[in-house]
Design an enzyme around this catalytic site. Structure first.
Site, PDB file in Angstrom:
ATOM      1  N   LYS A   1      27.368 -14.440 107.173  1.00 28.76           N
ATOM      2  CA  LYS A   1      26.364 -13.528 107.735  1.00 28.76           C
ATOM      3  C   LYS A   1      26.263 -13.708 109.257  1.00 28.76           C
ATOM      4  O   LYS A   1      26.073 -12.718 109.986  1.00 28.76           O
ATOM      5  CB  LYS A   1      25.009 -13.744 107.063  1.00 28.76           C
ATOM      6  CG  LYS A   1      24.983 -13.397 105.569  1.00 28.76           C
ATOM      7  CD  LYS A   1      25.281 -11.928 105.305  1.00 28.76           C
ATOM      8  CE  LYS A   1      24.934 -11.514 103.871  1.00 28.76           C
ATOM      9  NZ  LYS A   1      25.270 -10.101 103.604  1.00 28.76           N
TER      10      LYS A   1
ATOM     11  N   SER B   1      21.377 -11.580 106.906  1.00 30.76           N
ATOM     12  CA  SER B   1      20.400 -12.401 106.178  1.00 30.76           C
ATOM     13  C   SER B   1      19.732 -13.393 107.109  1.00 30.76           C
ATOM     14  O   SER B   1      20.328 -13.833 108.102  1.00 30.76           O
ATOM     15  CB  SER B   1      21.119 -13.176 105.068  1.00 30.76           C
ATOM     16  OG  SER B   1      20.234 -14.103 104.470  1.00 30.76           O
TER      17      SER B   1
ATOM     18  N   TYR C   1      27.676 -18.798 103.010  1.00 26.12           N
ATOM     19  CA  TYR C   1      26.931 -17.544 103.176  1.00 26.12           C
ATOM     20  C   TYR C   1      26.357 -17.440 104.590  1.00 26.12           C
ATOM     21  O   TYR C   1      26.417 -16.373 105.221  1.00 26.12           O
ATOM     22  CB  TYR C   1      25.836 -17.524 102.109  1.00 26.12           C
ATOM     23  CG  TYR C   1      25.009 -16.269 101.999  1.00 26.12           C
ATOM     24  CD1 TYR C   1      25.483 -15.136 101.333  1.00 26.12           C
ATOM     25  CD2 TYR C   1      23.711 -16.230 102.507  1.00 26.12           C
ATOM     26  CE1 TYR C   1      24.694 -13.996 101.210  1.00 26.12           C
ATOM     27  CE2 TYR C   1      22.908 -15.101 102.373  1.00 26.12           C
ATOM     28  CZ  TYR C   1      23.403 -13.981 101.724  1.00 26.12           C
ATOM     29  OH  TYR C   1      22.611 -12.869 101.597  1.00 26.12           O
TER      30      TYR C   1
HETATM   31  P1  NAP Z   1      22.455  -7.656  94.359  1.00 20.58           P
HETATM   32  O1  NAP Z   1      21.307  -7.026  93.656  1.00 20.58           O
HETATM   33  O2  NAP Z   1      23.156  -8.808  93.756  1.00 20.58           O
HETATM   34  O3  NAP Z   1      23.486  -6.492  94.696  1.00 20.58           O
HETATM   35  C1  NAP Z   1      24.697  -6.786  95.309  1.00 20.58           C
HETATM   36  C2  NAP Z   1      25.475  -5.509  95.455  1.00 20.58           C
HETATM   37  O4  NAP Z   1      26.710  -5.823  96.128  1.00 20.58           O
HETATM   38  C3  NAP Z   1      25.826  -4.893  94.117  1.00 20.58           C
HETATM   39  O5  NAP Z   1      25.652  -3.496  94.206  1.00 20.58           O
HETATM   40  C4  NAP Z   1      27.313  -5.231  93.956  1.00 20.58           C
HETATM   41  O6  NAP Z   1      28.039  -4.229  93.264  1.00 20.58           O
HETATM   42  C5  NAP Z   1      27.769  -5.266  95.379  1.00 20.58           C
HETATM   43  N1  NAP Z   1      28.991  -6.040  95.538  1.00 20.58           N
HETATM   44  C6  NAP Z   1      29.157  -7.373  95.407  1.00 20.58           C
HETATM   45  N2  NAP Z   1      30.443  -7.705  95.621  1.00 20.58           N
HETATM   46  C7  NAP Z   1      31.085  -6.535  95.905  1.00 20.58           C
HETATM   47  C8  NAP Z   1      32.421  -6.219  96.223  1.00 20.58           C
HETATM   48  N3  NAP Z   1      33.370  -7.167  96.297  1.00 20.58           N
HETATM   49  N4  NAP Z   1      32.749  -4.926  96.459  1.00 20.58           N
HETATM   50  C9  NAP Z   1      31.806  -3.949  96.388  1.00 20.58           C
HETATM   51  N5  NAP Z   1      30.513  -4.197  96.075  1.00 20.58           N
HETATM   52  C10 NAP Z   1      30.175  -5.479  95.840  1.00 20.58           C
HETATM   53  O7  NAP Z   1      22.011  -8.176  95.801  1.00 20.58           O
HETATM   54  P2  NAP Z   1      21.000  -7.614  96.897  1.00 20.58           P
HETATM   55  O8  NAP Z   1      19.911  -8.594  97.014  1.00 20.58           O
HETATM   56  O9  NAP Z   1      20.705  -6.196  96.682  1.00 20.58           O
HETATM   57  O10 NAP Z   1      21.928  -7.810  98.191  1.00 20.58           O
HETATM   58  C11 NAP Z   1      22.352  -6.742  99.018  1.00 20.58           C
HETATM   59  C12 NAP Z   1      22.709  -7.304 100.380  1.00 20.58           C
HETATM   60  O11 NAP Z   1      21.551  -7.883 100.969  1.00 20.58           O
HETATM   61  C13 NAP Z   1      23.755  -8.413 100.359  1.00 20.58           C
HETATM   62  O12 NAP Z   1      24.608  -8.283 101.464  1.00 20.58           O
HETATM   63  C14 NAP Z   1      22.938  -9.668 100.476  1.00 20.58           C
HETATM   64  O13 NAP Z   1      23.691 -10.710 101.031  1.00 20.58           O
HETATM   65  C15 NAP Z   1      21.837  -9.195 101.383  1.00 20.58           C
HETATM   66  N6  NAP Z   1      20.618  -9.998 101.340  1.00 20.58           N
HETATM   67  C16 NAP Z   1      19.865 -10.078 100.220  1.00 20.58           C
HETATM   68  C17 NAP Z   1      18.714 -10.858 100.235  1.00 20.58           C
HETATM   69  C18 NAP Z   1      17.812 -10.980  99.036  1.00 20.58           C
HETATM   70  O14 NAP Z   1      16.863 -11.769  99.106  1.00 20.58           O
HETATM   71  N7  NAP Z   1      18.020 -10.249  97.967  1.00 20.58           N
HETATM   72  C19 NAP Z   1      18.357 -11.534 101.381  1.00 20.58           C
HETATM   73  C20 NAP Z   1      19.142 -11.428 102.501  1.00 20.58           C
HETATM   74  C21 NAP Z   1      20.271 -10.644 102.472  1.00 20.58           C
HETATM   75  P3  NAP Z   1      28.620  -4.399  91.765  1.00 20.58           P
HETATM   76  O15 NAP Z   1      27.510  -5.023  90.957  1.00 20.58           O
HETATM   77  O16 NAP Z   1      28.957  -2.998  91.379  1.00 20.58           O
HETATM   78  O17 NAP Z   1      29.829  -5.271  91.867  1.00 20.58           O
END
Ligand code: NAP
Length: 257
Positions: free
Chosen positions: A172, A155, A168
């Site tokens: 990261k 991130s 966080y």
């Molecule tokens: P999201 O829509 O909240 O999805 C998060 C995913 O992680 C879900 O599929 C969830 O699965 C899974 N997850 C969470 N805890 C888990 C665990 N203990 N074991 C297995 N799976 C788990 O978030 P997203 O935005 O797609 O984020 C995906 C990645 O991108 C993350 O690493 C996040 O930190 C990173 N990121 C996101 C952003 C952003 O702006 N969205 C920015 C920078 C980085 P379940 O629902 O099945 O538990």
């Protein structure tokens, strides 16, 4: 059975490439599953608490002419990670997961002064230790097969640091350090390890953020789409990215370089 050249079934089987996407049930992980399916991978869609969402991802994979399966485990629990993956390997003798996308992640924001032990520990356990448990288990087979692609979703927060996200940002940044170290450990065996650092991307994780206010800081003046992150992951997972390792690639609309 011999692998006769005129046997399409066996040829396809031999060519099948396996990819695991942690947190494939939603958001960025779902888009990554779809992109990898379009690129010919059999996709293992990991989920933890959202089985219905994971089933939707799998049906989207199939809509794209791909195939895959669901695999449930909590990345923060070593026994669950290793148990589920060992069980899969037991059922799939000789098959190797050569692409691992460590995408599962959570955030629990608070100013450090007010941050509870659990908020610190949970975020480190899922985002950092989850990467460790999953990667350590799968890397051996990648080394033996002399091919692997590990892509860690980090991130902007782990590069720049964001207030309210000391937990966080630390997690990261930890994954970024591990990416660079591991890349050097395994490069000779044709295993690459890279990180992708999204900025603000539309997903459940950013639903509670004030987009109207935040987008003013982004040169592209908008949040990104999960598909815009998935494209670079598709490339890093392919053989075309063979000389890229230890890199951290920003996908943030110009917010920070
Ligand atoms: P999201 O829509 O909240 O999805 C998060 C995913 O992680 C879900 O599929 C969830 O699965 C899974 N997850 C969470 N805890 C888990 C665990 N203990 N074991 C297995 N799976 C788990 O978030 P997203 O935005 O797609 O984020 C995906 C990645 O991108 C993350 O690493 C996040 O930190 C990173 N990121 C996101 C952003 C952003 O702006 N969205 C920015 C920078 C980085 P379940 O629902 O099945 O538990």
């Amino acid at each position: 059975m011999k692998n006769e050249p005129d046997s399409p079934l066996l040829i396809n089987f031999a060519a099948m490439k396996y990819a695991l996407v942690t947190g494939g049930s939603k958001g960025i992980g779902r888009a990554v599953c779809c992109t990898l399916a379009e690129n010919g991978f059999y996709v293992l869609v990991n989920f933890n608490s959202s089985p219905e969402e994971a089933a939707i991802t799998l049906s989207l994979v199939k809509d794209r002419g791909g195939d895959g399966e669901l695999i449930k485990f909590d990345v923060s629990r070593q026994e669950e990670v290793e148990g589920a993956l060992a069980e899969w390997q037991g059922r799939n003798d000789g098959k190797v997961i050569q692409v691992l996308v460590n995408n599962a992640g959570i955030r629990k924001d608070a100013l450090l002064m007010w941050m509870k032990n659990e908020e610190w520990a949970d975020v480190l356990q899922t985002n950092l230790n989850g990467f460790f448990f999953t990667t350590r288990f799968l890397i051996k087979d990648m080394l033996i097969s002399k091919f692997g692609r590990i892509i860690n979703i980090v991130s902007l927060s782990g590069i720049k640091g964001l207030p309210g996200q000391a937990n966080y940002s630390a997690a990261k940044a930890g994954v970024i350090g591990a990416t660079k170290a591991l890349a050097q450990e395994v490069a000779k065996k044709n295993v690459t390890v890279n990180a992708v650092a999204p900025g603000f991307i539309h997903s459940d994780m950013t639903r509670d953020l004030d987009e109207a206010q935040l987008k003013a800081m982004i040169p592209m003046n908008r949040f990104g789409k999960p598909e815009e992150v998935a494209e670079i992951i598709g490339f890093l997972a392919s053989e075309k990215s063979s000389y890229i390792t230890g890199a951290v690639i920003n996908v943030n609309g110009g917010l920070y370089t």
